[in-house]
Design a protein around this motif. Structure first.
Motif, PDB file in Angstrom:
ATOM      1  N   VAL A 578       0.835  -1.203   0.000  1.00 50.93           N
ATOM      2  CA  VAL A 578       0.000   0.000   0.000  1.00 50.93           C
ATOM      3  C   VAL A 578       0.870   1.254   0.000  1.00 50.93           C
ATOM      4  O   VAL A 578       0.613   2.223  -0.742  1.00 50.93           O
ATOM      5  N   GLU A 579       1.927   1.254   0.818  1.00 50.81           N
ATOM      6  CA  GLU A 579       2.809   2.416   0.886  1.00 50.81           C
ATOM      7  C   GLU A 579       3.513   2.659  -0.449  1.00 50.81           C
ATOM      8  O   GLU A 579       3.680   3.807  -0.890  1.00 50.81           O
ATOM      9  N   LEU A 580       3.941   1.584  -1.101  1.00 51.81           N
ATOM     10  CA  LEU A 580       4.611   1.717  -2.400  1.00 51.81           C
ATOM     11  C   LEU A 580       3.655   2.272  -3.451  1.00 51.81           C
ATOM     12  O   LEU A 580       4.026   3.120  -4.270  1.00 51.81           O
ATOM     13  N   ARG A 581       2.407   1.812  -3.433  1.00 54.86           N
ATOM     14  CA  ARG A 581       1.423   2.312  -4.403  1.00 54.86           C
ATOM     15  C   ARG A 581       1.112   3.786  -4.142  1.00 54.86           C
ATOM     16  O   ARG A 581       0.913   4.565  -5.078  1.00 54.86           O
ATOM     17  N   ARG A 582       1.053   4.168  -2.867  1.00 50.46           N
ATOM     18  CA  ARG A 582       0.838   5.579  -2.539  1.00 50.46           C
ATOM     19  C   ARG A 582       1.976   6.449  -3.072  1.00 50.46           C
ATOM     20  O   ARG A 582       1.784   7.620  -3.401  1.00 50.46           O
ATOM     21  N   ALA A 583       3.157   5.868  -3.150  1.00 50.58           N
ATOM     22  CA  ALA A 583       4.325   6.586  -3.679  1.00 50.58           C
ATOM     23  C   ALA A 583       4.341   6.599  -5.204  1.00 50.58           C
ATOM     24  O   ALA A 583       5.252   7.155  -5.812  1.00 50.58           O
ATOM     25  N   GLY A 584       3.329   5.969  -5.814  1.00 47.65           N
ATOM     26  CA  GLY A 584       3.217   5.996  -7.272  1.00 47.65           C
ATOM     27  C   GLY A 584       3.869   4.839  -7.985  1.00 47.65           C
ATOM     28  O   GLY A 584       4.031   4.879  -9.209  1.00 47.65           O
ATOM     29  N   LEU A 585       4.245   3.791  -7.258  1.00 53.38           N
ATOM     30  CA  LEU A 585       4.916   2.646  -7.875  1.00 53.38           C
ATOM     31  C   LEU A 585       3.925   1.520  -8.159  1.00 53.38           C
ATOM     32  O   LEU A 585       3.074   1.205  -7.324  1.00 53.38           O
ATOM     33  N   ALA A 586       4.054   0.930  -9.349  1.00 56.95           N
ATOM     34  CA  ALA A 586       3.260  -0.252  -9.671  1.00 56.95           C
ATOM     35  C   ALA A 586       3.873  -1.451  -8.953  1.00 56.95           C
ATOM     36  O   ALA A 586       5.069  -1.723  -9.079  1.00 56.95           O
ATOM     37  N   VAL A 587       3.044  -2.178  -8.208  1.00 57.55           N
ATOM     38  CA  VAL A 587       3.525  -3.247  -7.330  1.00 57.55           C
ATOM     39  C   VAL A 587       2.718  -4.515  -7.567  1.00 57.55           C
ATOM     40  O   VAL A 587       1.507  -4.450  -7.812  1.00 57.55           O
ATOM     41  N   LYS A 588       3.380  -5.651  -7.490  1.00 59.32           N
ATOM     42  CA  LYS A 588       2.701  -6.948  -7.558  1.00 59.32           C
ATOM     43  C   LYS A 588       2.923  -7.660  -6.227  1.00 59.32           C
ATOM     44  O   LYS A 588       4.063  -7.869  -5.802  1.00 59.32           O
ATOM     45  N   THR A 589       1.829  -8.014  -5.563  1.00 57.02           N
ATOM     46  CA  THR A 589       1.905  -8.676  -4.259  1.00 57.02           C
ATOM     47  C   THR A 589       1.575 -10.152  -4.409  1.00 57.02           C
ATOM     48  O   THR A 589       0.599 -10.512  -5.079  1.00 57.02           O
ATOM     49  N   ASP A 590       2.401 -11.013  -3.812  1.00 54.86           N
ATOM     50  CA  ASP A 590       2.175 -12.458  -3.875  1.00 54.86           C
ATOM     51  C   ASP A 590       2.446 -13.049  -2.495  1.00 54.86           C
ATOM     52  O   ASP A 590       3.594 -13.130  -2.048  1.00 54.86           O
ATOM     53  N   ILE A 591       1.365 -13.441  -1.794  1.00 58.42           N
ATOM     54  CA  ILE A 591       1.526 -14.040  -0.456  1.00 58.42           C
ATOM     55  C   ILE A 591       1.019 -15.479  -0.472  1.00 58.42           C
ATOM     56  O   ILE A 591       0.524 -15.997   0.520  1.00 58.42           O
ATOM     57  N   THR A 592       1.153 -16.131  -1.660  1.00 55.59           N
ATOM     58  CA  THR A 592       0.758 -17.536  -1.780  1.00 55.59           C
ATOM     59  C   THR A 592       1.801 -18.422  -1.124  1.00 55.59           C
ATOM     60  O   THR A 592       2.880 -17.971  -0.738  1.00 55.59           O
ATOM     61  N   GLY A 593       1.502 -19.687  -1.055  1.00 54.61           N
ATOM     62  CA  GLY A 593       2.407 -20.625  -0.401  1.00 54.61           C
ATOM     63  C   GLY A 593       3.442 -21.238  -1.311  1.00 54.61           C
ATOM     64  O   GLY A 593       4.136 -22.174  -0.913  1.00 54.61           O
ATOM     65  N   ARG A 594       3.571 -20.729  -2.550  1.00 58.74           N
ATOM     66  CA  ARG A 594       4.561 -21.310  -3.453  1.00 58.74           C
ATOM     67  C   ARG A 594       5.968 -20.979  -2.987  1.00 58.74           C
ATOM     68  O   ARG A 594       6.193 -20.026  -2.251  1.00 58.74           O
ATOM     69  N   SER A 595       6.931 -21.751  -3.487  1.00 57.01           N
ATOM     70  CA  SER A 595       8.319 -21.517  -3.086  1.00 57.01           C
ATOM     71  C   SER A 595       8.740 -20.122  -3.512  1.00 57.01           C
ATOM     72  O   SER A 595       8.289 -19.596  -4.529  1.00 57.01           O
ATOM     73  N   ILE A 596       9.624 -19.525  -2.728  1.00 53.12           N
ATOM     74  CA  ILE A 596      10.069 -18.173  -3.031  1.00 53.12           C
ATOM     75  C   ILE A 596      10.800 -18.143  -4.358  1.00 53.12           C
ATOM     76  O   ILE A 596      10.719 -17.172  -5.126  1.00 53.12           O
ATOM     77  N   GLY A 597      11.517 -19.225  -4.689  1.00 51.65           N
ATOM     78  CA  GLY A 597      12.232 -19.287  -5.962  1.00 51.65           C
ATOM     79  C   GLY A 597      11.291 -19.216  -7.148  1.00 51.65           C
ATOM     80  O   GLY A 597      11.560 -18.528  -8.133  1.00 51.65           O
ATOM     81  N   LYS A 598      10.162 -19.929  -7.060  1.00 48.64           N
ATOM     82  CA  LYS A 598       9.191 -19.905  -8.154  1.00 48.64           C
ATOM     83  C   LYS A 598       8.535 -18.541  -8.277  1.00 48.64           C
ATOM     84  O   LYS A 598       8.244 -18.065  -9.381  1.00 48.64           O
ATOM     85  N   ARG A 599       8.306 -17.893  -7.146  1.00 50.00           N
ATOM     86  CA  ARG A 599       7.709 -16.558  -7.209  1.00 50.00           C
ATOM     87  C   ARG A 599       8.682 -15.547  -7.819  1.00 50.00           C
ATOM     88  O   ARG A 599       8.289 -14.684  -8.601  1.00 50.00           O
ATOM     89  N   TYR A 600       9.954 -15.660  -7.440  1.00 45.31           N
ATOM     90  CA  TYR A 600      10.956 -14.808  -8.080  1.00 45.31           C
ATOM     91  C   TYR A 600      10.966 -15.042  -9.594  1.00 45.31           C
ATOM     92  O   TYR A 600      11.006 -14.097 -10.392  1.00 45.31           O
ATOM     93  N   ALA A 601      10.954 -16.305 -10.004  1.00 42.88           N
ATOM     94  CA  ALA A 601      11.031 -16.632 -11.431  1.00 42.88           C
ATOM     95  C   ALA A 601       9.848 -16.061 -12.202  1.00 42.88           C
ATOM     96  O   ALA A 601      10.001 -15.554 -13.317  1.00 42.88           O
ATOM     97  N   ARG A 602       8.644 -16.134 -11.627  1.00 43.16           N
ATOM     98  CA  ARG A 602       7.455 -15.621 -12.314  1.00 43.16           C
ATOM     99  C   ARG A 602       7.526 -14.100 -12.488  1.00 43.16           C
ATOM    100  O   ARG A 602       7.140 -13.572 -13.540  1.00 43.16           O
TER     101      ARG A 602
END
Length: 676
Positions: A578-602
């Protein structure tokens, strides 16, 4: 396929066979065989490289389509050739490119931005030459009526013939090579002769083809319900700036030089669109028309780009079959390789714009138009060409168009589109004004008397002299009314002239225009290819795709993850987002249970440059750089400012790495670890 190299292999093979048949000395045969082997090795390397390039293009295109950077328009209805939709990441990249273009050119150079209609009356495009000359040569299937672009039909036939018959006689191969090299210069008759000579048929049906004929590429459309006003969808955005010149000059306080800019859609009814996003029927142009005094084309900011060095491909190098030269821009202008400072300035600014976006400067060149490409009125023209898997693609045109455009619209509209300059010394001049005989005019023209008098008042001094001279010699002269498009016949005795003398300290002139024209879609496609990369996954088997977009154009600036599914971590991740979006930045949030490596790759695969991983509810977060995969620890209260600076280019990753401690593996945010 390299036609010249293929032809050389065939010629050398013929030579070896001839030497053997003639029982030539073994030493001579061996030497010829060695040359043949070397040529074959070079050809094999070229063919392998060509196949590699094709595979690369397919890989990039597959990723772009799968991640919805773009998709064929109206896909569920079968699509329409030459029309594409940008998906969420693609449209975000486009928005960011246009935003940076606006900042880099419009804001920095204080250009006057306008927004004109896409619908354009025929009179405007008639004056500009588009109605008569904006054409490609087309052929038709004489039975089915299918349409093809004539030069493409010949090019495809020749390339296909060369690939299918490697043993083709050398003379025929050389003829085909000459044809490919000359296609752009062929007239309709010459193209038709080649189609007959080669026996080329319609690609789909194999029926006979018609003679080539010009096809206007503009989309015609009537304006208004009665359809009485013919119009077109604009093929470029430039004309709106030309026809508004007087208003823009007035807005600028009557001073030159100044520039106008416009960004918008343009339309070209391509006969046979190909090459994906590179040749389409609707596209975005960003154009500048910079108006200058033709006797002074210097630019006050040229010094800011004079020391840039990059590849220029002057006309002389092309004619001599030589390679492009790496030249200092200031030297190129001083030596008149580039005609003037203002054109050189915009070439330099274009180089900075493209390379900041992420275009590889080693695969960027500025090619000067050859003599047969130049319009007769142009002083100098260059294209910014970017190398991609389709070859060297023209993405930006930069031209000194002299005064042609304003003069053409002045003549067609009977409206002066001129500026003025101070004279070195005041001069005494004679001016002539019409003196109408109102009584005779009233008797002759009755209800049109007022219109005739108004038209006489609009005559210039030169036109008054010409009219009176005609009245004296012929007894009558025509008078045209611009407002009604009527022409009246003025008789001798109805008009005389009055001369006045006045001191003149200014003179009028028609400005020249320097025009940089940016094909945004072409730039974006080349950017996709230049930023695409692959690397090994954690298992050293899987190949991971990613885009090295600079933050300025990345579709999303930052992704935010929680390392594990935990209410406290998820809440903190959402709060940071929320703070990043207020600063005008486009942000993608992912709090799923997938491995962090797979989330980085996506997120890497759509080019997100930074990732924040929340792995603790206190003390800080981990910030990861996409390209190096390096990670640092940043206090939560400082992360928004850091990401804002990184995304805006105010700080580089190396600055952040120096300012904050590196992440250690014990923090369990490594890409090869799975969630617990």
């Amino acid at each position: 396929m390299d036609v010249d190299l293929e032809a050389a292999v065939v010629r050398q093979g013929d030579l070896v066979r001839a030497l053997k048949e003639q029982s030539a000395p073994k030493q001579e045969i061996d030497a010829a065989v060695t040359v043949l082997k070397d040529l074959k090795v070079k050809l094999a390397a070229k063919e392998a490289a060509s196949a590699q390039v094709k595979n690369f293009r397919e890989t990039v295109t597959n990723v772009l389509k799968r991640r919805l950077f773009f998709v064929k328009s109206f896909k569920i209805y079968g699509g329409v050739a030459g029309l594409f939709d940008y998906g969420p990441p693609g449209s975000a990249v486009k928005d960011n490119v246009l935003s940076f273009w606006h900042q880099h050119f419009v804001v920095y150079d204080d250009l006057l931005k306008v927004d004109c209609p896409c619908l354009t009356p025929e009179a405007v495009l008639k004056a500009s030459g588009h109605v008569d000359r904006f054409t490609d040569l087309m052929v038709k299937d004489v039975k089915l009526g299918d349409c093809y672009r004539a030069d493409h039909v010949v090019k495809d036939f020749v390339k296909d013939a060369l690939e299918k018959d490697p043993r083709m006689p050398a003379a025929q191969k050389e003829d085909y090579a000459r044809t490919l090299a000359s296609l752009d210069d062929f007239t309709a008759d010459e193209l038709g002769a080649k189609i007959k000579e080669y026996g080329i048929k319609a690609p789909d049906s194999k029926n006979d083809l018609s003679e080539p004929f010009p096809f206007n590429l503009m989309f015609a459309t009537p304006i208004g319900p009665a359809g009485l006003l013919q119009g077109y969808l604009r093929p470029e955005t430039a004309q709106g700036m030309f026809v508004n010149f007087n208003e823009l000059l007035l807005y600028n306080g009557g001073k030159l030089p100044f520039g106008a800019a416009q960004v918008g859609q343009a339309f070209r009814n391509e006969i046979s669109p190909r090459q994906g996003l590179l040749r389409v029927r609707e596209f975005t142009l960003a154009e500048i028309e910079f108006f200058v005094d033709p006797v002074d084309k210097s630019h006050p900011r040229f010094g800011s780009v004079a020391d840039l060095e990059f590849f220029l491909f002057p006309r002389s190098q092309q004619v001599n079959m030589s390679a492009p030269l790496k030249v200092r821009l200031g030297d190129a202008v001083a030596q008149k390789i580039i005609d003037n400072e203002t054109l050189g300035y915009y070439i330099g600014r274009t180089y900075l714009f493209l390379t900041t976006l992420g275009i590889n400067k080693e695969r960027l060149r500025f090619r000067q138009h050859l003599a047969n490409e130049m319009a007769h009125y142009a002083a100098d023209c260059w294209d910014a060409e970017i190398e991609c898997s389709y070859g060297w693609i023209e993405c930006v045109g930069l031209a000194d168009r002299s005064a042609y455009d304003l003069e053409a619209h002045s003549a067609a509209s009977n409206t002066k589109l001129v500026a003025s300059r101070n004279l070195p010394e005041p001069i005494l001049v004679e001016e002539f004004r019409p003196v109408p005989n109102r009584k005779q005019i009233g008797i002759c023209f009755k209800a049109d008397q007022k219109l005739v008098l108004e038209s006489l008042e609009k005559l210039s001094s030169e036109e008054v002299v010409e009219m009176v001279a005609k009245l004296e010699s012929a007894g009558e002269a025509p008078l045209h009314s611009d407002s009604t498009d009527k022409t009246f016949t003025i008789k001798k005795g109805m008009v005389d002239k009055q001369v006045t003398k006045k001191t003149k300290d200014k003179e009028s002139f028609t400005p020249s225009v320097i025009e940089p024209s940016f094909g945004i879609g072409r730039i974006i496609y080349c950017l996709f290819e230049h930023c695409f990369d692959t690397r090994e996954g954690a298992d050293s088997v899987e190949q991971l795709n990613f885009f090295r977009f600079p933050p300025v154009v990345a579709p999303v600036k930052c992704s935010v993850f929680s390392l594990v599914q935990n209410a406290g971590l998820d809440e903190l991740a959402q709060s940071i987002s929320v703070e990043l979006r207020r600063a005008g930045l486009a942000v993608k949030t992912d709090i799923t249970g997938r491995s962090i490596g797979k989330r980085y790759a996506r997120t890497d695969e759509i080019g997100i440059p930074f990732a924040i991983t929340v792995d603790s509810s206190e003390g800080g977060v981990t910030v990861r750089d996409r390209d190096s995969k390096e990670q640092i620890r940043v206090p939560v209260e400082q992360v928004t400012q850091l990401l804002t600076d990184l995304s805006a280019g105010n700080k580089k990753w190396k600055d952040a790495r120096c300012a904050y401690p590196a992440h250690t593996s014990s923090d369990k945010t490594d890409e090869d670890k799975t969630d617990e």
